[in-house]
Design a protein around this motif. Structure first.
Motif, PDB file in Angstrom:
ATOM      1  N   SER A  34     -44.647  -4.434-103.123  1.00 14.30           N
ATOM      2  CA  SER A  34     -44.831  -5.680-103.504  1.00 14.30           C
ATOM      3  C   SER A  34     -43.748  -7.343-102.278  1.00 14.30           C
ATOM      4  O   SER A  34     -44.243  -7.993-101.773  1.00 14.30           O
ATOM      5  CB  SER A  34     -44.841  -6.040-104.341  1.00 14.30           C
ATOM      6  OG  SER A  34     -45.435  -5.479-105.461  1.00 14.30           O
ATOM      7  N   ASN A  38     -44.769 -10.055-100.283  1.00 13.76           N
ATOM      8  CA  ASN A  38     -44.119 -11.508-100.057  1.00 13.76           C
ATOM      9  C   ASN A  38     -43.713 -11.757 -99.296  1.00 13.76           C
ATOM     10  O   ASN A  38     -43.787 -12.915 -98.906  1.00 13.76           O
ATOM     11  CB  ASN A  38     -43.264 -11.991-101.394  1.00 13.76           C
ATOM     12  CG  ASN A  38     -44.675 -11.424-102.799  1.00 13.76           C
ATOM     13  OD1 ASN A  38     -45.561 -11.963-102.241  1.00 13.76           O
ATOM     14  ND2 ASN A  38     -43.566 -10.867-103.825  1.00 13.76           N
ATOM     15  N   ARG A  42     -47.403 -13.289 -96.791  1.00 15.11           N
ATOM     16  CA  ARG A  42     -48.148 -13.780 -98.288  1.00 15.11           C
ATOM     17  C   ARG A  42     -50.018 -14.287 -97.956  1.00 15.11           C
ATOM     18  O   ARG A  42     -50.241 -14.288 -99.434  1.00 15.11           O
ATOM     19  CB  ARG A  42     -47.368 -14.318 -99.100  1.00 15.11           C
ATOM     20  CG  ARG A  42     -48.035 -14.706-100.827  1.00 15.11           C
ATOM     21  CD  ARG A  42     -46.656 -14.877-100.841  1.00 15.11           C
ATOM     22  NE  ARG A  42     -46.297 -15.124-102.876  1.00 15.11           N
ATOM     23  CZ  ARG A  42     -45.864 -14.906-104.266  1.00 15.11           C
ATOM     24  NH1 ARG A  42     -44.881 -15.304-103.380  1.00 15.11           N
ATOM     25  NH2 ARG A  42     -45.521 -15.401-105.171  1.00 15.11           N
ATOM     26  N   HIS A  82     -47.277  -3.149-107.376  1.00 14.14           N
ATOM     27  CA  HIS A  82     -47.030  -4.060-108.968  1.00 14.14           C
ATOM     28  C   HIS A  82     -48.060  -5.020-108.182  1.00 14.14           C
ATOM     29  O   HIS A  82     -48.399  -5.782-109.318  1.00 14.14           O
ATOM     30  CB  HIS A  82     -46.046  -4.431-108.961  1.00 14.14           C
ATOM     31  CG  HIS A  82     -45.411  -4.622-110.982  1.00 14.14           C
ATOM     32  ND1 HIS A  82     -45.290  -5.851-110.917  1.00 14.14           N
ATOM     33  CD2 HIS A  82     -46.059  -3.873-111.412  1.00 14.14           C
ATOM     34  CE1 HIS A  82     -45.670  -5.491-112.252  1.00 14.14           C
ATOM     35  NE2 HIS A  82     -45.637  -4.863-112.737  1.00 14.14           N
ATOM     36  N   HIS A  83     -47.265  -5.833-107.043  1.00 15.77           N
ATOM     37  CA  HIS A  83     -48.347  -7.521-106.683  1.00 15.77           C
ATOM     38  C   HIS A  83     -50.107  -6.666-106.543  1.00 15.77           C
ATOM     39  O   HIS A  83     -49.925  -5.497-105.934  1.00 15.77           O
ATOM     40  CB  HIS A  83     -47.742  -7.930-105.686  1.00 15.77           C
ATOM     41  CG  HIS A  83     -48.571  -9.227-105.147  1.00 15.77           C
ATOM     42  ND1 HIS A  83     -50.016  -9.483-104.384  1.00 15.77           N
ATOM     43  CD2 HIS A  83     -47.863  -9.948-106.046  1.00 15.77           C
ATOM     44  CE1 HIS A  83     -49.757 -10.392-104.474  1.00 15.77           C
ATOM     45  NE2 HIS A  83     -48.735 -11.212-104.712  1.00 15.77           N
ATOM     46  N   ALA A  86     -50.389  -5.847-102.381  1.00 19.39           N
ATOM     47  CA  ALA A  86     -49.968  -4.532-101.668  1.00 19.39           C
ATOM     48  C   ALA A  86     -50.220  -3.661-101.549  1.00 19.39           C
ATOM     49  O   ALA A  86     -51.141  -3.180-101.945  1.00 19.39           O
ATOM     50  CB  ALA A  86     -48.438  -4.458-103.314  1.00 19.39           C
TER      51      ALA A  86
END
Length: 291
Positions: A34, A38, A42, A82-83, A86
């Motif tokens: 993640s 980012n 992103r 988690h994203h 990702a």
């Protein structure tokens, strides 16, 4: 978990690092996909994302040479993902692993499932409401229903725009379009602490950080979803402190508000109290606190 493994950990720790790989029950892969997403692209436009892709390639090269990865094809390896975007370049190479996810909204059935993966909370953005001790908490929250966030979303999140048309300007409702800026977070914090219920429609995925903002603000979540998987569902009964409505119910004019207005004060106070008791489970901390 990473900090505990780095420290070694006592026998009673939540995660204990062993020096002999043959003695390991699982292998934690310390690649924070993640964070990589980012930092490196992103906006998901090439060539900005190339650094993210190359990190994934390098990781898979390292894992592929490991006899322990080869032994299990990664089935006993744990990877944070988690994203929802990702690890998006090489996901098909880790679909046997145990993934730490926020929900299953953006993943194929071949990649993620409840059979093997772990749903973890988003980090809440607003500060926890630590002194929520009003003598009459029901009356201390004059707003019936609050929502503040982006109303233009993708996929299931399109419901936000539809709900805005139904709920905006209704008596007792604050429905505001905003970004998660510093000032916006302060307004959201105050708004949740002054509201009885918080509206939680899907974002780009069925879940979002605002659900956990509401929990630590002791603002009863009103979850709008026909399919959502929540953290710790095998340990925590969300129906004790949250309300669930299907998308169809939420989009029926006045149905949602009528249900909220008809809830007896005693029932709301009971749910608020349970929400206060459970909110500590949504705090990320090191070292972990007992319970």
């Amino acid at each position: 978990m990473m900090a505990s493994l780095q420290q070694g950990g006592a026998a009673t720790a939540e995660a204990v690092r062993v020096r002999d790989p043959a003695a390991a029950e699982a292998f934690f892969v310390p690649f924070f996909s993640s964070l990589s997403f980012n930092v490196h692209g992103r906006n998901m436009t090439d060539p900005d994302t190339e650094a993210d892709r190359l990190l994934q390639v390098e990781l898979m090269d390292i894992l592929g040479k490991s006899e322990y990865w080869q032994r299990s094809a990664g089935r006993d390896h744990v990877i944070p993902m988690h994203h929802p975007n990702a690890f998006r370049f090489l996901r098909d190479m880790v679909n046997a692993c145990v993934l730490i996810v926020s929900d299953f909204g953006r993943y194929t059935k071949e990649l993620a499932s409840l059979r093997k993966d772990v749903v973890a909370p988003y980090v809440h953005v607003v500060d926890s409401f630590l002194d929520d001790n009003a003598s009459d908490p029901f009356e201390a929250r004059p707003t019936l229903l609050f929502f503040r966030g982006r109303t233009v979303r993708k996929a299931e999140g399109k419901i936000r725009g539809k709900l805005a048309k139904i709920l905006k300007d209704k008596d007792g409702v604050r429905f505001e379009d905003s970004l998660a800026t510093g000032d916006g977070i302060k307004i959201s914090t105050d708004g949740m602490r002054l509201s009885k219920f918080y509206l939680h429609p899907a974002g780009d995925t069925p879940s979002s950080c605002r659900l956990f903002d509401a929990i630590v603000s002791h603002c009863i979540p009103v979850i709008i979803s026909s399919r959502i998987e929540l953290p710790f569902e095998d340990e925590i009964d969300y129906s004790e402190f949250s309300l669930f409505f299907s998308v169809e119910e939420a989009l029926e004019p006045d149905y949602l508000l009528n249900q909220l207005r008809q809830m007896p004060k005693e029932k709301w106070v009971e749910m608020w109290s349970k929400l206060k008791n459970v909110s500590s489970h949504y705090e990320f901390q090191y070292p972990p606190q007992e319970g």
